[in-house]
Design an enzyme around this catalytic site. Structure first.
Site, PDB file in Angstrom:
ATOM      1  N   GLU A   1      36.907  25.085  33.722  1.00 18.60           N
ATOM      2  CA  GLU A   1      35.450  25.095  33.765  1.00 18.60           C
ATOM      3  C   GLU A   1      34.907  23.778  33.242  1.00 18.60           C
ATOM      4  O   GLU A   1      35.372  23.266  32.234  1.00 18.60           O
ATOM      5  CB  GLU A   1      34.908  26.218  32.856  1.00 18.60           C
ATOM      6  CG  GLU A   1      35.419  27.599  33.154  1.00 18.60           C
ATOM      7  CD  GLU A   1      34.608  28.319  34.219  1.00 18.60           C
ATOM      8  OE1 GLU A   1      33.384  28.123  34.282  1.00 18.60           O
ATOM      9  OE2 GLU A   1      35.214  29.068  34.981  1.00 18.60           O
TER      10      GLU A   1
ATOM     11  N   ARG B   1      34.559  25.611  43.100  1.00 17.84           N
ATOM     12  CA  ARG B   1      35.023  26.920  43.560  1.00 17.84           C
ATOM     13  C   ARG B   1      34.439  27.251  44.924  1.00 17.84           C
ATOM     14  O   ARG B   1      35.108  27.806  45.782  1.00 17.84           O
ATOM     15  CB  ARG B   1      34.625  28.013  42.553  1.00 17.84           C
ATOM     16  CG  ARG B   1      35.247  29.362  42.874  1.00 17.84           C
ATOM     17  CD  ARG B   1      34.772  30.445  41.939  1.00 17.84           C
ATOM     18  NE  ARG B   1      33.520  31.007  42.365  1.00 17.84           N
ATOM     19  CZ  ARG B   1      33.393  31.871  43.365  1.00 17.84           C
ATOM     20  NH1 ARG B   1      34.435  32.283  44.027  1.00 17.84           N
ATOM     21  NH2 ARG B   1      32.216  32.335  43.696  1.00 17.84           N
TER      22      ARG B   1
ATOM     23  N   SER C   1      36.312  34.761  41.393  1.00 20.23           N
ATOM     24  CA  SER C   1      35.244  34.783  40.407  1.00 20.23           C
ATOM     25  C   SER C   1      35.232  36.134  39.714  1.00 20.23           C
ATOM     26  O   SER C   1      35.750  37.116  40.234  1.00 20.23           O
ATOM     27  CB  SER C   1      33.908  34.558  41.124  1.00 20.23           C
ATOM     28  OG  SER C   1      32.840  34.640  40.222  1.00 20.23           O
ATOM     29  N   LEU C   2      34.607  36.182  38.549  1.00 23.41           N
ATOM     30  CA  LEU C   2      34.455  37.453  37.838  1.00 23.41           C
ATOM     31  C   LEU C   2      33.204  38.163  38.335  1.00 23.41           C
ATOM     32  O   LEU C   2      32.220  37.526  38.691  1.00 23.41           O
ATOM     33  CB  LEU C   2      34.312  37.197  36.329  1.00 23.41           C
ATOM     34  CG  LEU C   2      35.499  36.523  35.648  1.00 23.41           C
ATOM     35  CD1 LEU C   2      35.161  36.243  34.193  1.00 23.41           C
ATOM     36  CD2 LEU C   2      36.726  37.396  35.739  1.00 23.41           C
ATOM     37  N   ASN C   3      33.237  39.478  38.362  1.00 28.90           N
ATOM     38  CA  ASN C   3      32.065  40.263  38.728  1.00 28.90           C
ATOM     39  C   ASN C   3      31.483  40.893  37.478  1.00 28.90           C
ATOM     40  O   ASN C   3      32.205  41.254  36.551  1.00 28.90           O
ATOM     41  CB  ASN C   3      32.443  41.378  39.713  1.00 28.90           C
ATOM     42  CG  ASN C   3      32.855  40.827  41.055  1.00 28.90           C
ATOM     43  OD1 ASN C   3      32.351  39.806  41.486  1.00 28.90           O
ATOM     44  ND2 ASN C   3      33.782  41.502  41.712  1.00 28.90           N
ATOM     45  N   ASP C   4      30.174  41.050  37.455  1.00 28.27           N
ATOM     46  CA  ASP C   4      29.496  41.696  36.336  1.00 28.27           C
ATOM     47  C   ASP C   4      29.496  43.206  36.521  1.00 28.27           C
ATOM     48  O   ASP C   4      29.485  43.694  37.654  1.00 28.27           O
ATOM     49  CB  ASP C   4      28.030  41.237  36.265  1.00 28.27           C
ATOM     50  CG  ASP C   4      27.901  39.764  35.937  1.00 28.27           C
ATOM     51  OD1 ASP C   4      28.796  39.216  35.278  1.00 28.27           O
ATOM     52  OD2 ASP C   4      26.886  39.170  36.341  1.00 28.27           O
TER      53      ASP C   4
ATOM     54  N   LYS D   1      34.555  34.338  27.616  1.00 28.78           N
ATOM     55  CA  LYS D   1      34.451  33.531  28.827  1.00 28.78           C
ATOM     56  C   LYS D   1      33.536  32.346  28.555  1.00 28.78           C
ATOM     57  O   LYS D   1      32.428  32.514  28.057  1.00 28.78           O
ATOM     58  CB  LYS D   1      33.884  34.353  29.984  1.00 28.78           C
ATOM     59  CG  LYS D   1      33.826  33.517  31.258  1.00 28.78           C
ATOM     60  CD  LYS D   1      33.096  34.227  32.360  1.00 28.78           C
ATOM     61  CE  LYS D   1      33.079  33.436  33.640  1.00 28.78           C
ATOM     62  NZ  LYS D   1      32.559  32.092  33.555  1.00 28.78           N
TER      63      LYS D   1
ATOM     64  N   GLU E   1      38.919  38.367  26.643  1.00 27.92           N
ATOM     65  CA  GLU E   1      38.770  37.064  26.014  1.00 27.92           C
ATOM     66  C   GLU E   1      37.352  36.570  26.248  1.00 27.92           C
ATOM     67  O   GLU E   1      36.666  37.020  27.171  1.00 27.92           O
ATOM     68  CB  GLU E   1      39.786  36.060  26.561  1.00 27.92           C
ATOM     69  CG  GLU E   1      39.675  35.804  28.039  1.00 27.92           C
ATOM     70  CD  GLU E   1      40.767  34.873  28.568  1.00 27.92           C
ATOM     71  OE1 GLU E   1      40.609  34.384  29.679  1.00 27.92           O
ATOM     72  OE2 GLU E   1      41.762  34.643  27.861  1.00 27.92           O
TER      73      GLU E   1
END
Length: 198
Positions: A159, A98, A40-43, A77, A75
């Site tokens: 997604e 996920r 996952s992406l982190n903020d 998201k 890019e």
């Protein structure tokens, strides 16, 4: 087709249009272990957090040479609900969430209701004649080998999401019915995938 498959159940294939919607609700979701973690992406919310992240990436990318300059790209998201589709010999086998990145939930039956998810993949050689594919093949002849066979196992990650326009339409319908409005498109997308009754 339903009549034929009812009379001759041996003819039912996993990619039959009749298999898009299951007949009954599931008691619960089975767990699925991801072969490769679905990360996952982190903020980040400050310049210092971004600098810390960049330093960590630098150390991982070039151990022992922290001065190496890395190139980045960005890019847009899509804010959706991450899923993984596993195909075996071109047939959709499993669709999963996920989860925690290592273990997700099997939501195959719900994902089958999404028309844009193919139950059977087109064999690569079947679209080799298309103009855009021909351009790619001329520029990169080595890719031609990839079009000769269907991979035995293929995992596609993406997604499930709802556009803002569709979200607004759903909320207008909710409002007309006097029902509570949904908070955001991502929650609706995630909720639709995690229904026990497809």
């Amino acid at each position: 087709l339903t009549k034929i498959e009812t009379e001759f159940p041996a003819l039912i294939t996993p990619d039959s249009p009749t298999q898009r919607v299951a007949g009954k609700a599931l008691p619960g979701f089975k767990k699925v272990r991801h072969t490769i973690p679905l990360l996952s992406l982190n903020d980040v919310f400050s310049e210092s957090e971004l600098a810390d992240w960049s330093e960590r990436i630098g150390k991982r990318a070039s151990p022992g040479n922290h001065q190496k300059t890395l190139e980045y790209f960005a890019e847009i998201k899509v804010d959706g609900f991450a899923i993984s589709l596993e195909y075996a010999d071109g047939i959709l086998k499993t669709g999963s969430t996920r989860g925690d990145g290592t273990m997700g939930e099997d939501v195959t039956e719900n994902l089958k209701t999404i028309d844009s998810i193919p139950l059977r993949l087109t064999a690569p050689h079947e679209f080799a004649h298309e103009r855009e594919v021909q351009k790619i093949l001329r520029a990169h002849p080595s890719i031609g080998k990839l079009l000769e066979t269907m991979p035995r196992r293929l995992e596609v990650r993406g997604e499930v999401y709802m556009t803002k326009q569709a979200f607004e339409k759903v909320n207008r319908a909710q409002e007309k019915k006097g029902l509570p409005l949904f908070a955001n498109p991502r929650n609706i997308a995630a909720g639709s995938v995690r229904q026990l009754d497809p």
